[in-house]
Design a protein around this motif. Structure first.
Motif, mmCIF file in Angstrom:
data_model
loop_
_atom_site.group_PDB
_atom_site.id
_atom_site.type_symbol
_atom_site.label_atom_id
_atom_site.label_comp_id
_atom_site.label_asym_id
_atom_site.label_seq_id
_atom_site.Cartn_x
_atom_site.Cartn_y
_atom_site.Cartn_z
ATOM 1 N N ALA A 167 -2.456 -14.147 8.306
ATOM 2 C CA ALA A 167 -3.034 -14.646 6.949
ATOM 3 C C ALA A 167 -3.197 -16.046 7.004
ATOM 4 N N GLU A 168 -2.445 -16.841 7.472
ATOM 5 C CA GLU A 168 -2.762 -18.381 7.684
ATOM 6 C C GLU A 168 -4.031 -18.566 8.602
ATOM 7 N N ALA A 169 -4.276 -17.701 9.457
ATOM 8 C CA ALA A 169 -5.799 -17.965 10.142
ATOM 9 C C ALA A 169 -7.007 -17.650 9.551
ATOM 10 N N VAL A 170 -6.860 -16.516 8.646
ATOM 11 C CA VAL A 170 -7.873 -16.169 7.455
ATOM 12 C C VAL A 170 -8.008 -17.328 6.471
ATOM 13 N N ALA A 171 -6.898 -17.998 6.164
ATOM 14 C CA ALA A 171 -6.935 -18.769 4.982
ATOM 15 C C ALA A 171 -7.618 -20.021 5.538
ATOM 16 N N CYS A 172 -7.054 -20.413 6.631
ATOM 17 C CA CYS A 172 -7.828 -21.412 7.328
ATOM 18 C C CYS A 172 -9.338 -21.409 7.579
ATOM 19 N N ARG A 173 -9.827 -20.138 7.796
ATOM 20 C CA ARG A 173 -11.259 -19.761 7.854
ATOM 21 C C ARG A 173 -11.770 -19.763 6.691
ATOM 22 N N LEU A 174 -11.093 -19.560 5.390
ATOM 23 C CA LEU A 174 -11.560 -19.401 4.170
ATOM 24 C C LEU A 174 -11.734 -20.952 3.775
ATOM 25 N N ASP A 175 -10.860 -21.654 4.038
ATOM 26 C CA ASP A 175 -10.904 -23.376 3.802
ATOM 27 C C ASP A 175 -12.288 -23.857 4.048
ATOM 28 N N ALA A 176 -12.776 -23.396 5.259
ATOM 29 C CA ALA A 176 -14.092 -23.817 5.865
ATOM 30 C C ALA A 176 -15.196 -23.124 5.032
ATOM 31 N N GLU A 177 -15.018 -22.037 4.803
ATOM 32 C CA GLU A 177 -16.301 -20.991 4.239
ATOM 33 C C GLU A 177 -16.421 -21.377 2.839
ATOM 34 N N VAL A 178 -15.279 -21.563 2.202
ATOM 35 C CA VAL A 178 -15.469 -21.484 0.629
ATOM 36 C C VAL A 178 -15.566 -23.125 -0.004
ATOM 37 N N GLU A 179 -16.608 -23.390 -0.498
ATOM 38 C CA GLU A 179 -16.504 -24.838 -0.959
ATOM 39 C C GLU A 179 -16.001 -24.673 -2.371
ATOM 40 N N ILE A 180 -15.229 -25.624 -2.859
ATOM 41 C CA ILE A 180 -14.358 -25.706 -3.885
ATOM 42 C C ILE A 180 -14.811 -26.765 -4.949
ATOM 43 N N GLY A 181 -15.113 -26.459 -6.210
ATOM 44 C CA GLY A 181 -15.290 -27.677 -6.913
ATOM 45 C C GLY A 181 -14.790 -27.396 -8.309
ATOM 46 N N PRO A 182 -15.163 -28.062 -9.224
ATOM 47 C CA PRO A 182 -14.544 -27.791 -10.731
ATOM 48 C C PRO A 182 -14.818 -26.761 -11.281
ATOM 49 N N ASP A 183 -16.123 -26.145 -10.914
ATOM 50 C CA ASP A 183 -16.650 -24.805 -11.588
ATOM 51 C C ASP A 183 -16.341 -23.734 -10.607
ATOM 52 N N THR A 184 -15.698 -23.742 -9.483
ATOM 53 C CA THR A 184 -15.269 -22.638 -8.820
ATOM 54 C C THR A 184 -13.906 -21.928 -9.355
ATOM 55 N N ILE A 185 -14.192 -20.704 -9.412
ATOM 56 C CA ILE A 185 -12.971 -19.819 -9.720
ATOM 57 C C ILE A 185 -13.159 -18.503 -8.624
ATOM 58 N N VAL A 186 -11.912 -18.554 -7.975
ATOM 59 C CA VAL A 186 -11.702 -17.545 -7.005
ATOM 60 C C VAL A 186 -10.775 -16.616 -7.266
ATOM 61 N N SER A 187 -11.096 -15.261 -7.136
ATOM 62 C CA SER A 187 -10.249 -14.300 -7.383
ATOM 63 C C SER A 187 -9.705 -13.617 -6.243
ATOM 64 N N ALA A 188 -8.481 -13.499 -5.747
ATOM 65 C CA ALA A 188 -7.934 -12.854 -4.658
ATOM 66 C C ALA A 188 -6.840 -11.593 -5.148
ATOM 67 N N TYR A 189 -5.948 -11.330 -4.696
ATOM 68 C CA TYR A 189 -5.123 -10.311 -5.070
ATOM 69 C C TYR A 189 -3.705 -10.408 -4.994
ATOM 70 N N TRP A 190 -2.867 -9.702 -5.372
ATOM 71 C CA TRP A 190 -1.307 -9.561 -4.999
ATOM 72 C C TRP A 190 -1.266 -8.728 -3.944
ATOM 73 N N PRO A 191 -0.443 -9.121 -2.656
ATOM 74 C CA PRO A 191 -0.712 -8.445 -1.630
ATOM 75 C C PRO A 191 0.469 -7.258 -1.690
ATOM 76 N N PHE A 192 -0.075 -5.836 -1.088
ATOM 77 C CA PHE A 192 0.336 -4.635 -1.431
ATOM 78 C C PHE A 192 0.138 -3.953 -0.127
#
Length: 207
Positions: free
Chosen positions: A54-79
């Protein structure tokens, strides 16, 4: 494995002709069995290994997803052994974006998304998955989708309710859909049907 081309993993797309097409009851039986097999594989991975992935995926998402004031990211509660990206969602908020979680409204209907932040009040939703209790509905422009299975064309195998594809079909405006999971989710095909919608990108990590 490279993320730049979402089809550049598992087996080559040219192998698609080698699989006998399935439809109707045969497809439903195959997907049910494959879903159960893949969830069992995921649950067999030790919690510590899933946390590292999960942490490795999160690091890759940090590089892939540009975050700005108009960014709304939906994820999920783990199941059921899904990768826990709640910490990454918190980082999205720290970087100036907003976070959301999906909510099942009714069977056969698209999901809605509610604003979420760490510490927000929660209530139990479908399958007892926590959902935001009081927050407003939002329209995410980045959707992070957990994978049960995924094929080289970026078609996702989910839990069988059809919520994800209905939601993508109903969304308007620009959005980016990223599937995340363990490498064991990679399969040669999900036997996609006309209603299935491929993701824009897939990020998986070995346990």
């Amino acid at each position: 494995m490279t993320d730049d081309d979402p089809r550049d993993f598992a087996s080559s797309p040219c192998m698609a002709h080698e699989f006998e097409p399935l439809s109707g009851p045969d497809l439903a039986r195959w997907r049910k069995a494959e879903r159960e097999r893949l969830i069992a594989l995921r649950l067999a991975v030790p919690a510590e290994a899933r946390a590292r992935a999960a942490e490795a995926v999160a690091c890759r998402l940090d590089a892939e997803v540009e975050i700005g004031p108009d960014t709304i990211v939906s994820a999920y509660w783990p199941f059921r052994g899904e990768l826990d990206l709640r910490g990454w969602l918190g980082r999205v908020i720290e970087r100036g974006g907003r976070a959301a979680l999906p909510v099942v409204v009714a069977k056969g209907q698209p999901l809605v998304f509610r604003d979420w932040h760490p510490g927000a009040p929660l209530e139990r939703g479908v399958w007892n998955i926590p959902i935001p209790a009081e927050s407003a509905e939002v329209a995410p422009n980045v959707v992070i989708a957990p994978l049960v299975g995924v094929d080289p064309q970026s078609y996702r195998l989910g839990y069988g309710g059809g919520f994800f594809d209905r939601t993508l079909a109903a969304m308007t405006g620009p959005r980016r859909v990223i599937g995340v999971g363990l490498d064991c989710a990679n399969i040669p095909t999900i036997h996609p049907q006309p209603h299935d919608i491929p993701m824009d990108m897939v990020v998986t990590e070995p346990a």
